[in-house]
Scaffold this motif. Structure first.
Motif, mmCIF file in Angstrom:
data_model
loop_
_atom_site.group_PDB
_atom_site.id
_atom_site.type_symbol
_atom_site.label_atom_id
_atom_site.label_comp_id
_atom_site.label_asym_id
_atom_site.label_seq_id
_atom_site.Cartn_x
_atom_site.Cartn_y
_atom_site.Cartn_z
ATOM 1 N N VAL A 112 0.822 -1.202 0.000
ATOM 2 C CA VAL A 112 0.000 0.000 0.000
ATOM 3 C C VAL A 112 0.863 1.262 0.000
ATOM 4 O O VAL A 112 0.602 2.209 -0.737
ATOM 5 C CB VAL A 112 -0.961 0.007 1.212
ATOM 6 N N ALA A 113 1.897 1.283 0.825
ATOM 7 C CA ALA A 113 2.736 2.470 0.934
ATOM 8 C C ALA A 113 3.346 2.847 -0.415
ATOM 9 O O ALA A 113 3.438 4.038 -0.766
ATOM 10 C CB ALA A 113 3.827 2.253 1.973
ATOM 11 N N GLU A 114 3.774 1.848 -1.189
ATOM 12 C CA GLU A 114 4.364 2.131 -2.497
ATOM 13 C C GLU A 114 3.335 2.721 -3.443
ATOM 14 O O GLU A 114 3.605 3.712 -4.145
ATOM 15 C CB GLU A 114 4.962 0.854 -3.102
ATOM 16 N N VAL A 115 2.144 2.129 -3.478
ATOM 17 C CA VAL A 115 1.091 2.632 -4.373
ATOM 18 C C VAL A 115 0.706 4.056 -3.997
ATOM 19 O O VAL A 115 0.575 4.933 -4.854
ATOM 20 C CB VAL A 115 -0.141 1.707 -4.342
ATOM 21 N N LEU A 116 0.533 4.302 -2.706
ATOM 22 C CA LEU A 116 0.146 5.636 -2.263
ATOM 23 C C LEU A 116 1.219 6.664 -2.614
ATOM 24 O O LEU A 116 0.914 7.783 -3.038
ATOM 25 C CB LEU A 116 -0.116 5.645 -0.760
ATOM 26 N N ALA A 117 2.480 6.285 -2.436
ATOM 27 C CA ALA A 117 3.562 7.221 -2.746
ATOM 28 C C ALA A 117 3.573 7.568 -4.230
ATOM 29 O O ALA A 117 3.751 8.738 -4.610
ATOM 30 C CB ALA A 117 4.902 6.625 -2.318
ATOM 31 N N LEU A 118 3.371 6.563 -5.075
ATOM 32 C CA LEU A 118 3.354 6.808 -6.520
ATOM 33 C C LEU A 118 2.181 7.706 -6.909
ATOM 34 O O LEU A 118 2.337 8.650 -7.699
ATOM 35 C CB LEU A 118 3.285 5.481 -7.269
ATOM 36 N N LEU A 119 0.995 7.418 -6.372
ATOM 37 C CA LEU A 119 -0.195 8.171 -6.762
ATOM 38 C C LEU A 119 -0.193 9.573 -6.160
ATOM 39 O O LEU A 119 -0.599 10.540 -6.818
ATOM 40 C CB LEU A 119 -1.459 7.412 -6.359
ATOM 41 N N ASP A 120 0.256 9.692 -4.917
ATOM 42 C CA ASP A 120 0.377 11.033 -4.327
ATOM 43 C C ASP A 120 1.349 11.888 -5.133
ATOM 44 O O ASP A 120 1.164 13.105 -5.277
ATOM 45 C CB ASP A 120 0.856 10.939 -2.873
ATOM 46 N N GLY A 121 2.371 11.242 -5.674
ATOM 47 C CA GLY A 121 3.377 11.969 -6.438
ATOM 48 C C GLY A 121 2.843 12.589 -7.717
ATOM 49 O O GLY A 121 3.436 13.547 -8.228
ATOM 50 N N ILE A 122 1.727 12.065 -8.233
ATOM 51 C CA ILE A 122 1.153 12.636 -9.466
ATOM 52 C C ILE A 122 -0.213 13.266 -9.203
ATOM 53 O O ILE A 122 -0.931 13.614 -10.147
ATOM 54 C CB ILE A 122 1.042 11.568 -10.577
ATOM 55 N N GLY A 123 -0.565 13.397 -7.924
ATOM 56 C CA GLY A 123 -1.801 14.094 -7.587
ATOM 57 C C GLY A 123 -3.076 13.332 -7.885
ATOM 58 O O GLY A 123 -4.119 13.951 -8.139
ATOM 59 N N VAL A 124 -3.035 12.010 -7.842
ATOM 60 C CA VAL A 124 -4.247 11.201 -8.012
ATOM 61 C C VAL A 124 -4.793 10.857 -6.628
ATOM 62 O O VAL A 124 -4.070 10.271 -5.807
ATOM 63 C CB VAL A 124 -3.952 9.910 -8.809
ATOM 64 N N PRO A 125 -6.036 11.205 -6.323
ATOM 65 C CA PRO A 125 -6.584 10.940 -4.989
ATOM 66 C C PRO A 125 -6.556 9.447 -4.652
ATOM 67 O O PRO A 125 -6.955 8.601 -5.468
ATOM 68 C CB PRO A 125 -8.029 11.444 -5.085
ATOM 69 N N CYS A 126 -6.093 9.153 -3.452
ATOM 70 C CA CYS A 126 -5.976 7.765 -3.011
ATOM 71 C C CYS A 126 -5.866 7.752 -1.498
ATOM 72 O O CYS A 126 -5.544 8.761 -0.873
ATOM 73 C CB CYS A 126 -4.746 7.094 -3.630
ATOM 74 N N ALA A 127 -6.134 6.597 -0.898
ATOM 75 C CA ALA A 127 -6.018 6.463 0.557
ATOM 76 C C ALA A 127 -6.039 4.994 0.930
ATOM 77 O O ALA A 127 -6.679 4.173 0.263
ATOM 78 C CB ALA A 127 -7.156 7.188 1.274
ATOM 79 N N LYS A 128 -5.342 4.688 1.997
ATOM 80 C CA LYS A 128 -5.446 3.348 2.566
ATOM 81 C C LYS A 128 -6.817 3.186 3.224
ATOM 82 O O LYS A 128 -7.367 4.139 3.786
ATOM 83 C CB LYS A 128 -4.358 3.129 3.614
ATOM 84 N N VAL A 129 -7.385 1.997 3.172
ATOM 85 C CA VAL A 129 -8.593 1.684 3.925
ATOM 86 C C VAL A 129 -8.152 1.422 5.365
ATOM 87 O O VAL A 129 -7.601 0.364 5.679
ATOM 88 C CB VAL A 129 -9.329 0.459 3.337
ATOM 89 N N GLN A 130 -8.367 2.400 6.229
ATOM 90 C CA GLN A 130 -7.783 2.366 7.565
ATOM 91 C C GLN A 130 -8.682 1.675 8.588
ATOM 92 O O GLN A 130 -9.900 1.813 8.552
ATOM 93 C CB GLN A 130 -7.489 3.795 8.049
#
Length: 420
Positions: A316-334
């Motif tokens: 999850v951390a890798e996916v979030l880092a990649l998507l945050d880096g290009i401004g695509v909304p995303c979040a872990k299901v916490q």
């Protein structure tokens, strides 16, 4: 939050407004908590003995489960009055209280309080300026107005429950009281509007809130689709994504789940380019068929067949880092423990701490009100049953002798009678 308290200069918006909270469980008490946070003097009225049924709701804490976390959360900021309204003296006391009040909240089945002389018609005769807010499952009119109900019933009836879950399976419980909370905050808005209207008209009015109405009003999409399609478009269970909003849904990574919202054209182009650059199919980012919502929806299954395994190969951390880096909304299901530790929640002060005289430090979800020049945090803990009987009765003109007699004869009740 500390700085907010230090710089707060304005009085809270509802300071000087008196509210009678004659409600139980969730929707009504939530309204009272919100009004208390906004500065109102909220008096929680309960029956003698057991009080609000919410006092018996989990999670029970303290010696022999004497306190309910559910009750403590929903009734902070209020004063407590426990009175037998079936006794004429108790009914008279509550009517006298209503004469001094601005707002009356109740969430009993329509007609229940009329029989006790505490309905809108009776109390508005005593106090024409009273804002009387009723909350019920179906409202005070219509063929179902007499029926009992809870949020679960409204969720099922409203069409919302049918839309969620996995195709072919019974829909899941929503696990939060959507109907009660959403109706509650609508009631807060309506009460404040009625108070403002009273400034002009000098008259109060009856606000009739229904859980069923409120949830039907939440349909931002399904109702319009049904009518605009001539009655042919019905919502279907779609599981983990939305067929009409590709790509928008829940995806499973190696270690947990996350959500991705790349349904807007620009976000999709950035997302698709990222996937192609990190192991996705060649040409995925430049495929113009997918550059419109209609094109993505038409090719949804193929898109999912690409995105799901791409996410599944990564943490999850890798996916979030990649998507945050290009401004695509995303979040872990916490999980809830992760929510409590979330720096954003901490920075926003969304967990309120209170010091309870018996239980010590308590932590509850805060309300989301944020004002630039006043602080809506609540320090007062939820009252013990009848904790403020004597003070409230004195404010209404009862003598100490009157109060002692009502306590002795059970008209006023307290779980700590020595305090009367």
């Amino acid at each position: 939050m500390k700085n907010e308290r230090q710089t707060a200069q304005q009085a809270l918006p509802l300071q000087g407004v008196r509210v009678i909270d004659y409600s139980h469980f969730l929707a009504g008490p939530y309204v009272g908590r919100c009004l208390a946070a906004l500065g109102a003097d909220v008096i929680k009225v309960e029956r003698p003995g057991s009080g609000d049924a919410g006092r018996q709701h989990a999670w029970q804490i303290g010696e022999d489960g004497a306190y309910s976390g559910y009750f403590l959360q929903l009734n902070m900021g209020k004063r407590g009055l426990s009175v037998d309204v079936k006794d004429p003296r108790g009914q008279q006391l509550l009517q006298r209280l209503a004469a001094s009040a601005d707002v009356f909240i109740e969430n009993y089945r329509p007609g229940a309080l009329d029989r006790l002389g505490l309905g809108y018609d009776a109390l508005s005769q005593i106090n024409p300026g009273l804002i009387y807010c009723s909350i019920s499952a179906y409202g005070h009119t219509g063929p179902d107005s007499h029926r009992a109900g809870f949020g679960l019933i409204a969720e099922a009836k409203s069409g919302i429950m049918q839309m969620v879950g996995t195709p072919g399976e019974a829909p899941p419980l929503l696990r939060i009281s959507l109907g009660d909370m959403y109706t509650g905050i609508h009631a807060v808005a309506a009460i404040n509007a009625a108070l403002l209207g009273r400034e002009r008209s000098g008259r109060g009015q009856h606000i009739d809130m229904a859980l069923y109405d409120t949830l039907v009003s939440m349909h931002e999409y399904a109702v319009q689709c049904y009518h605009l399609s001539g009655g042919t478009e019905l919502p279907q269970q779609t599981g983990h994504d939305m067929p009409n909003s590709t790509l928008y849904g829940v995806f499973r990574a190696k270690d947990a789940d996350l959500v991705i919202a790349a349904q807007v054209d620009d976000a999709w182009k950035r997302f698709a380019g990222l996937l192609e650059a990190h192991g996705g199919p060649a040409g995925f980012g430049s495929d113009t068929r997918l550059h419109s919502s209609a094109g993505r929806n038409a090719n949804r299954e193929w898109i999912l067949s690409v995105v799901k395994p791409w996410v599944a190969q990564r943490d999850v951390a890798e996916v979030l880092a990649l998507l945050d880096g290009i401004g695509v909304p995303c979040a872990k299901v916490q999980r809830i423990d992760e929510v409590m530790a979330d720096p954003q929640i901490q920075a926003r002060g969304m967990i309120v701490e209170q010091e309870h005289p018996v239980l010590g430090k308590l932590r509850f979800p805060n309300l989301p009100f944020r004002f630039s020049d006043c602080d809506t945090r609540i320090d007062r803990v939820a009252p013990d049953l009848g904790a403020d009987n004597a003070d409230i009765a004195r404010e209404l003109g009862y003598s100490d002798e009157d109060i002692t007699a009502m306590v002795r004869e059970g008209v006023l009740f307290s779980s700590t009678p020595a305090q009367e």
